[in-house]
Write an enzyme that holds these catalytic residues in place. Structure first.
Site, PDB file in Angstrom:
ATOM      1  N   TRP A 187       0.832  -1.218   0.000  1.00 24.31           N
ATOM      2  CA  TRP A 187       0.000   0.000   0.000  1.00 24.31           C
ATOM      3  C   TRP A 187       0.858   1.255   0.000  1.00 24.31           C
ATOM      4  O   TRP A 187       0.561   2.211  -0.719  1.00 24.31           O
ATOM      5  CB  TRP A 187      -0.996  -0.014   1.164  1.00 24.31           C
ATOM      6  CG  TRP A 187      -2.030  -1.086   0.948  1.00 24.31           C
ATOM      7  CD1 TRP A 187      -2.196  -2.212   1.687  1.00 24.31           C
ATOM      8  CD2 TRP A 187      -2.994  -1.160  -0.110  1.00 24.31           C
ATOM      9  NE1 TRP A 187      -3.215  -2.975   1.160  1.00 24.31           N
ATOM     10  CE2 TRP A 187      -3.720  -2.357   0.067  1.00 24.31           C
ATOM     11  CE3 TRP A 187      -3.323  -0.332  -1.179  1.00 24.31           C
ATOM     12  CZ2 TRP A 187      -4.751  -2.749  -0.792  1.00 24.31           C
ATOM     13  CZ3 TRP A 187      -4.345  -0.720  -2.038  1.00 24.31           C
ATOM     14  CH2 TRP A 187      -5.050  -1.915  -1.836  1.00 24.31           C
ATOM     15  N   ASP A 240      -2.049   6.451   6.281  1.00 26.07           N
ATOM     16  CA  ASP A 240      -3.088   5.607   5.677  1.00 26.07           C
ATOM     17  C   ASP A 240      -3.476   4.576   6.729  1.00 26.07           C
ATOM     18  O   ASP A 240      -2.737   3.622   6.980  1.00 26.07           O
ATOM     19  CB  ASP A 240      -2.536   4.926   4.413  1.00 26.07           C
ATOM     20  CG  ASP A 240      -3.530   3.938   3.789  1.00 26.07           C
ATOM     21  OD1 ASP A 240      -4.602   3.704   4.373  1.00 26.07           O
ATOM     22  OD2 ASP A 240      -3.200   3.385   2.713  1.00 26.07           O
ATOM     23  N   LYS A 244     -12.880  -1.790   5.637  1.00 27.33           N
ATOM     24  CA  LYS A 244     -12.173  -2.779   6.453  1.00 27.33           C
ATOM     25  C   LYS A 244     -12.754  -2.825   7.872  1.00 27.33           C
ATOM     26  O   LYS A 244     -13.012  -3.889   8.400  1.00 27.33           O
ATOM     27  CB  LYS A 244     -10.673  -2.463   6.512  1.00 27.33           C
ATOM     28  CG  LYS A 244     -10.016  -2.192   5.152  1.00 27.33           C
ATOM     29  CD  LYS A 244      -9.683  -3.473   4.403  1.00 27.33           C
ATOM     30  CE  LYS A 244      -9.278  -3.244   2.954  1.00 27.33           C
ATOM     31  NZ  LYS A 244      -8.259  -2.245   2.690  1.00 27.33           N
TER      32      LYS A 244
END
Ligand code: PLP
Length: 362
Positions: free
Chosen positions: A100, A174, A198
């Site tokens: 990511w 993030d 999530k």
């Protein structure tokens, strides 16, 4: 999603009741986003989230769209010029800990002058680089990190104090796969973003929490709907927000509060992670390669030492009602994502299955 929340949403789908229980004659998907019903739903969700995560008053909470990946562009479009000279491409620094953060770096390169301040690539992304070793450029507008690398199962247990490292850069986090699983030290954060899907609710909603003094520096190419200042000035209603996803996230926030808040969730998440890592570490069949101090509480990747057993492991798990255990295609093996909504009992079932499978194949 917590089952309780899904059941509540189902019972309210056709005719939404307000806090007093009075039905309003329409479902949330049928409401105007500017009507009093939805305005109250949105304000309640934001207020509950602010209190749950202890977000200080000088931070704005924005409900946006586009997911974590869109934020990889939206963040540099809004913040890269923070500390740039007029006419200069803003400097943005990155800490690479997995897939990511690598994606974030690549995307930010379209809008800013990027630099890798630290990378764990040499270890195969099995640890987090010590902040004392980060090479942050003087004049960097911000430092980007991913607090939990969902695919590699690597998590920062604390956020770095950039000031103490001698940097005036803002910290961008993030926290897509970490948000609401543990408390956040906002004194160290400039901006945090995460897709809701999530840990907060259904896909379609993106959460941005941003310190007010970072607003107002967007590049002229930044789309108005993605300009944080514009979104903030309009209370996340510059354009139509993802209304149903906000409503569902609000129900999850209420559920989190009923569980005892983020502290109680953290304790449960620690118990879940401990049970699973202990089972892996004490087995002869399963292995996790992440350094014990950097292991994720949310995403637990593990491998079978006998790869030929992978298919049988997954088939047996599925038959036992243990779903979605296949690892990400880029790393292989298995991955158990044990987000907030997964109860401790679910982890215990998985551990029992793993032990039984190992006995049967020893
Ligand atoms: C899932 C995830 C993303 C991607 O989010 P999208 O909503 O699919 O764009 C970004 N960052 C992290 C850490 C994630 O886990």
């Amino acid at each position: 999603m917590p089952e309780e929340v899904l059941a509540q949403a189902a019972s309210e789908m056709l005719d939404w009741p307000d806090a007093s229980g009075k039905r309003c004659g329409m479902g949330v998907m049928e409401m105007s986003h500017r009507g009093k019903e939805f305005t109250s739903i949105c304000a309640h969700a934001e207020g509950t989230l602010r209190s749950l995560l202890a977000v200080p008053a000088h931070f704005k909470i924005l409900f946006m769209q586009g997911g974590g990946l869109a934020e990889n562009a939206i963040v540099p479009m809004n913040l890269s010029a923070l500390r740039a000279q007029p006419g200069e491409r803003g400097h943005t620094d990155f800490v690479l800990t997995g897939t990511w953060s690598q994606k974030s770096l690549a995307e930010a390169g379209k809008y800013s002058d990027t630099h890798v301040a630290a990378s764990a690539q040499a270890s195969g992304f099995t640890n987090t680089p010590d902040p004392a070793s980060w090479q942050i450029r003087p004049g960097a507008s911000y430092v980007h990190m991913c607090s939990n690398e969902t695919i590699h199962g690597v998590e920062f247990q604390t956020l770095p104090d950039l000031k103490a490292l001698g940097s005036d850069a803002a910290l961008v986090v993030d926290f897509s796969s970490q948000v609401a699983s543990r408390p956040v030290d906002w004194s160290r954060v400039g901006l945090a973003f995460g897709g809701a899907q999530k840990n907060l609710g259904p896909a379609g909603l993106t959460l941005v929490v941003v310190r007010e003094d970072l607003l107002g520096h967007a590049l002229s190419v930044c789309p108005s709907a993605f300009n944080y200042q514009t979104v903030a000035d309009n209370g996340s209603m510059y354009n139509t927000p993802p209304t149903y996803a906000i409503y569902m996230a609000g129900l999850v926030f209420d559920w989190l509060q009923r569980q005892g808040g983020i502290g109680a969730m953290e304790a449960q998440n620690m118990a879940k992670a401990q049970a699973l890592y202990h089972a892996i570490d004490t087995s002869g069949l399963y292995v996790n390669h992440v350094h014990p101090d950097c292991r994720s509480r949310m995403n637990v990747p593990f491998f079978l030492r006998v790869e030929a057993l992978n298919a049988a492991f997954l088939a047996g798990a599925s038959a036992a009602g243990l779903l979605q255990l296949k690892g990400h295609k880029s790393v292989g093996g298995m991955r158990a994502s044990i987000y907030n909504a997964m109860p401790l009992a679910g982890v215990h079932l998985l551990v029992a299955y793993m032990q039984d499978f190992e006995r049967r194949h020893a």
